[in-house]
Design a protein around this motif. Structure first.
Motif, PDB file in Angstrom:
ATOM      1  N   ASN A 102       0.835  -1.212   0.000  1.00 34.78           N
ATOM      2  CA  ASN A 102       0.000   0.000   0.000  1.00 34.78           C
ATOM      3  C   ASN A 102       0.859   1.247   0.000  1.00 34.78           C
ATOM      4  OD1 ASN A 102      -2.457  -1.159  -0.064  1.00 34.78           O
ATOM      5  ND2 ASN A 102      -2.902  -0.968   2.117  1.00 34.78           N
ATOM      6  N   LEU A 126      -6.173  -4.079   3.866  1.00 37.77           N
ATOM      7  CA  LEU A 126      -6.154  -3.641   5.273  1.00 37.77           C
ATOM      8  C   LEU A 126      -7.027  -4.531   6.159  1.00 37.77           C
ATOM      9  CD1 LEU A 126      -6.051   0.267   5.026  1.00 37.77           C
ATOM     10  CD2 LEU A 126      -4.201  -1.312   5.569  1.00 37.77           C
ATOM     11  N   ASP A 151       4.950   6.412   5.313  1.00 37.76           N
ATOM     12  CA  ASP A 151       5.306   6.783   3.940  1.00 37.76           C
ATOM     13  C   ASP A 151       5.116   8.274   3.761  1.00 37.76           C
ATOM     14  OD1 ASP A 151       2.613   7.435   3.008  1.00 37.76           O
ATOM     15  OD2 ASP A 151       2.190   5.291   3.128  1.00 37.76           O
ATOM     16  N   THR A 162      -7.562  -4.396  -4.228  1.00 36.02           N
ATOM     17  CA  THR A 162      -8.802  -5.170  -4.087  1.00 36.02           C
ATOM     18  C   THR A 162      -9.692  -4.577  -2.991  1.00 36.02           C
ATOM     19  OG1 THR A 162      -7.755  -6.573  -2.451  1.00 36.02           O
ATOM     20  CG2 THR A 162      -7.645  -7.303  -4.742  1.00 36.02           C
ATOM     21  N   GLY A 163      -9.154  -3.708  -2.173  1.00 35.27           N
ATOM     22  CA  GLY A 163      -9.934  -3.164  -1.041  1.00 35.27           C
ATOM     23  C   GLY A 163      -9.985  -4.151   0.118  1.00 35.27           C
ATOM     24  N   SER A 202      -7.195   2.823  -7.058  1.00 35.18           N
ATOM     25  CA  SER A 202      -6.946   1.517  -6.460  1.00 35.18           C
ATOM     26  C   SER A 202      -6.889   0.450  -7.555  1.00 35.18           C
ATOM     27  CB  SER A 202      -8.055   1.209  -5.456  1.00 35.18           C
ATOM     28  OG  SER A 202      -7.953  -0.109  -5.045  1.00 35.18           O
TER      29      SER A 202
HETATM   30  P1  ADP Z   1      -6.461  -1.506  -1.626  1.00 35.46           P
HETATM   31  O1  ADP Z   1      -6.302  -2.886  -2.109  1.00 35.46           O
HETATM   32  O2  ADP Z   1      -7.431  -0.695  -2.387  1.00 35.46           O
HETATM   33  O3  ADP Z   1      -5.203  -0.828  -1.340  1.00 35.46           O
HETATM   34  P2  ADP Z   1      -6.652  -1.694   1.198  1.00 35.46           P
HETATM   35  O4  ADP Z   1      -7.632  -2.396   2.074  1.00 35.46           O
HETATM   36  O5  ADP Z   1      -5.259  -2.144   1.277  1.00 35.46           O
HETATM   37  O6  ADP Z   1      -7.229  -1.732  -0.243  1.00 35.46           O
HETATM   38  O7  ADP Z   1      -6.715  -0.154   1.533  1.00 35.46           O
HETATM   39  C1  ADP Z   1      -7.979   0.495   1.635  1.00 35.46           C
HETATM   40  C2  ADP Z   1      -7.837   1.954   1.189  1.00 35.46           C
HETATM   41  O8  ADP Z   1      -7.052   2.651   2.119  1.00 35.46           O
HETATM   42  C3  ADP Z   1      -7.136   2.133  -0.128  1.00 35.46           C
HETATM   43  O9  ADP Z   1      -8.053   2.128  -1.190  1.00 35.46           O
HETATM   44  C4  ADP Z   1      -6.453   3.466   0.009  1.00 35.46           C
HETATM   45  O10 ADP Z   1      -7.327   4.465  -0.427  1.00 35.46           O
HETATM   46  C5  ADP Z   1      -6.233   3.621   1.482  1.00 35.46           C
HETATM   47  N1  ADP Z   1      -4.825   3.383   1.845  1.00 35.46           N
HETATM   48  C6  ADP Z   1      -4.312   2.251   2.371  1.00 35.46           C
HETATM   49  N2  ADP Z   1      -2.973   2.411   2.614  1.00 35.46           N
HETATM   50  C7  ADP Z   1      -2.676   3.677   2.246  1.00 35.46           C
HETATM   51  C8  ADP Z   1      -1.455   4.458   2.241  1.00 35.46           C
HETATM   52  N3  ADP Z   1      -0.295   3.958   2.694  1.00 35.46           N
HETATM   53  N4  ADP Z   1      -1.532   5.720   1.758  1.00 35.46           N
HETATM   54  C9  ADP Z   1      -2.672   6.231   1.302  1.00 35.46           C
HETATM   55  N5  ADP Z   1      -3.847   5.562   1.267  1.00 35.46           N
HETATM   56  C10 ADP Z   1      -3.855   4.295   1.735  1.00 35.46           C
END
Ligand code: ADP
Length: 580
Positions: free
Chosen positions: A479, A541, A506, A537-538, A531
């Protein structure tokens, strides 16, 4: 024995009046008597002075017999004893006795005083006449030559009789005064004790729960204020009591209408309150007064309750009981020194979850094979069909995304499975992270980003599931690279007390505050097109959060748009045996 206020006031006043009366009686009688004797003494001095010259002449003339006869007759007439004594103390004449038979009187105190030229007086018992007497002795002289002593004395018998009569009279008057004052005291004590008695009666009624009792007093003193305050207090108590019973009724009806089972357990483990839902839950057995462990079996629940009693804290956990699953919330109530436990039946929710999860797993499994096949054929075609390469490239990218989603869904379902066990071992965190960073070297180089690993203090090995930890780092680093265009990534590791702190920072685009509470939800993406562009994939996290929870840890996020994002994971040291 209990003493009433009436008795105390009465007894106190009685003692005071009695003592005062006795003292007044005693001192006034003493004053009267001494005044009386003083008057007698003055009279005797006057009499002595009147007789002095005549007696002196007879003594100097040596007419002692005539003198004695005169003393006897004159003394009897004025009821006064007259004694004439010469300078040597020899009695020359006496109105009561024969002077020849009388002993020397020179040592009698009043005589001794008169012999030295003073007026002597004393009250004594006379051995001659065998009675108490008041003596006054005067020096006897003719033309300054001392001849002896003239003593005049009175029998105190008569005056004492008089004084005794006076004393009896005084005592009678005092007794009447005493009785009258006692009657007045009794009336006063009664009127003082009455309002107190009324207040006592009224408070006894209030104590027994009757708040209607009031005290009405005619007094215009502090007792009246007290009665008024009492009435006001009773009124307020009555109102509060009514409100309290109303609240209790309300609470009782709320508790009994709750769909969730509810019990109140004392520190000793006895159930003191429960609602109907709980009774239904445990098969309508008698529970009040019984220890909870006789009703809810299972070591796990007992451990939780023991912990809560020790820490005075609260918990929210799932409990399997009689084939059902309950979300069990408990909290220690300090004021009652008891624990309130609520059992929320989530059996249906859990079985729906399971159906959903099974469905997702089955669909994902079913999709994975055809997707892999499509990807394989599209890649093969790409190599042979130059003309349609751009279309085939789109097919491959979308298939990749679908495969990613299917893989993440399978991983998430696996992590959500409650029975999943961690395979823990001692993990050296720094080498693990450094190894993982190698996987991302190519992408970091393409984007011109740096990646640093920083540590603070000693970093001992700690117990965790290394495979799950790798999944956690991969998702967070992936991410960070995805959402950072310039700058880089810092992975900060530190041991703090008995926890391992991992921070992934970051310098990327950041996350606006309104999105922060939702980013750990499944399929939640902030910017869909972005994304999708990076193959997101959302689910990343969500997977991270599940791994953290499996390790009993916590995760938090701090972010500022266009400044960067930082995820902080705090993991405890796990015990050697994997958690249940
Ligand atoms: P994705 O697969 O879309 O990255 P995640 O579940 O990993 O899905 O993350 C959910 C959302 O959180 C992402 O769509 C992004 O918008 C935000 N996000 C996650 N990590 C970061 C990061 N390090 N910097 C900015 N936005 C982030």
């Amino acid at each position: 024995m209990k003493r009433t206020i009436f008795f105390k006031i009465f007894l106190g006043c009685f003692l005071i009046i009695f003592t005062l009366t006795a003292l007044i009686l005693f001192f006034s009688f003493r004053a009267i008597r001494s005044h009386y004797r003083e008057t007698l003494r003055t009279d005797l001095v006057r009499l002595g002075n009147a007789l002095n010259l005549m007696v002196a002449r007879q003594v100097s003339a040596g007419q002692l017999q005539q003198l004695d006869a005169w003393a006897k007759s004159f003394g009897a007439r004025i009821q006064t004893r007259i004694t004439v004594i010469d300078r040597n103390g020899i009695v020359l004449a006496d109105s009561e006795e024969d002077p020849a038979r009388m002993e020397n009187h020179g040592t009698r105190p009043e005589v001794a005083q008169a012999l030295v030229g003073e007026v002597g007086s004393s009250v004594r018992y006379s051995t001659t006449v065998q009675a108490e007497m008041l003596y006054v002795a005067l020096p006897l002289d003719v033309y300054g030559e001392p001849l002896g002593v003239l003593r005049v004395s009175l029998f105190l018998r008569d005056t004492d009789l008089l004084l005794n009569r006076l004393r009896t009279e005084m005592i009678r008057v005092a007794a009447i005064v005493l009785v009258c004052s006692l009657l007045a005291t009794a009336l006063f004590a009664r009127s003082f004790a009455k309002p107190i008695r009324l207040l006592k009666k009224a408070s006894a009624k209030v104590a027994s729960g009757d708040f209607t009792s009031r005290v009405i007093l005619d007094n215009r003193d502090e007792l009246r204020d007290l009665a008024d305050s009492f009435n006001e207090m009773t009124e307020k108590m009555s109102a509060s009591f009514e409100e309290l019973s109303h609240r209790k009724e309300e609470l009782d009806s709320i508790i009994s209408s709750l769909q969730e089972g509810l019990i109140l357990v004392t520190k000793q483990g006895r159930i003191t309150l429960c609602n109907e839902s709980f009774l239904r839950m445990v098969g309508n057995q008698d529970v009040i007064g019984r220890p909870y462990w006789g009703i809810i079996r299972g070591q796990q629940f007992h451990r939780w309750i023991d912990d809560i009693i020790e820490d005075k804290s609260s918990f929210k956990r799932e409990l399997e009981l009689g084939g059902s699953t309950y979300l069990c919330s408990a909290a220690f109530i300090k004021a009652r020194r008891s624990i309130v436990v609520i059992f929320h039946d989530i059996t249906r929710m859990r079985s729906l979850d399971k159906i959903k999860r099974d469905f997702v797993v089955n669909v994902s499994h079913e999709l994975r094979t055809p997707l892999t096949a499509i990807k394989g054929f599209a890649e093969t075609l790409e190599e042979v069909d130059e003309r349609n390469r751009s279309y085939l490239d789109v097919i491959t990218r979308h298939t990749d995304r679908l495969i990613n989603i299917v893989d993440d869904l399978l991983l998430l379902s696996e992590l959500e499975e409650k029975s999943i066990a961690l395979e823990t071992e001692e993990v050296e965190l720094k080498p693990l992270v450094q190894n993982l960073l190698r996987m991302f070297e190519q992408r970091l180089k393409e984007k011109g980003l740096y990646a640093r690993v920083e540590t603070k203090g000693l970093l001992p090995a700690f117990r965790a599931d290394p495979y799950r930890l790798e999944q956690l780092f991969i998702n967070l680093i992936d991410n960070a690279i995805k959402y950072t265009e310039k700058g880089g990534i810092t992975i900060f590791l530190q041991q703090k007390k008995d926890r391992m702190i991992i921070e992934i920072r970051d310098t990327g685009i950041g996350i606006p505050e309104k999105h922060l509470p939702r980013i750990f939800e499944r399929f939640y993406v902030m910017d869909k097109s972005r994304s999708r562009k990076f193959g997101g994939t959302g689910l990343g996290l969500s997977i991270v959060k599940h791994i953290v929870l499996l390790h009993n840890g916590t995760i938090s996020v701090h972010s500022e748009p266009n400044m960067g994002t930082s995820f902080t994971v705090s993991l405890p040291h796990l015990p050697s045996t994997p958690p249940a």
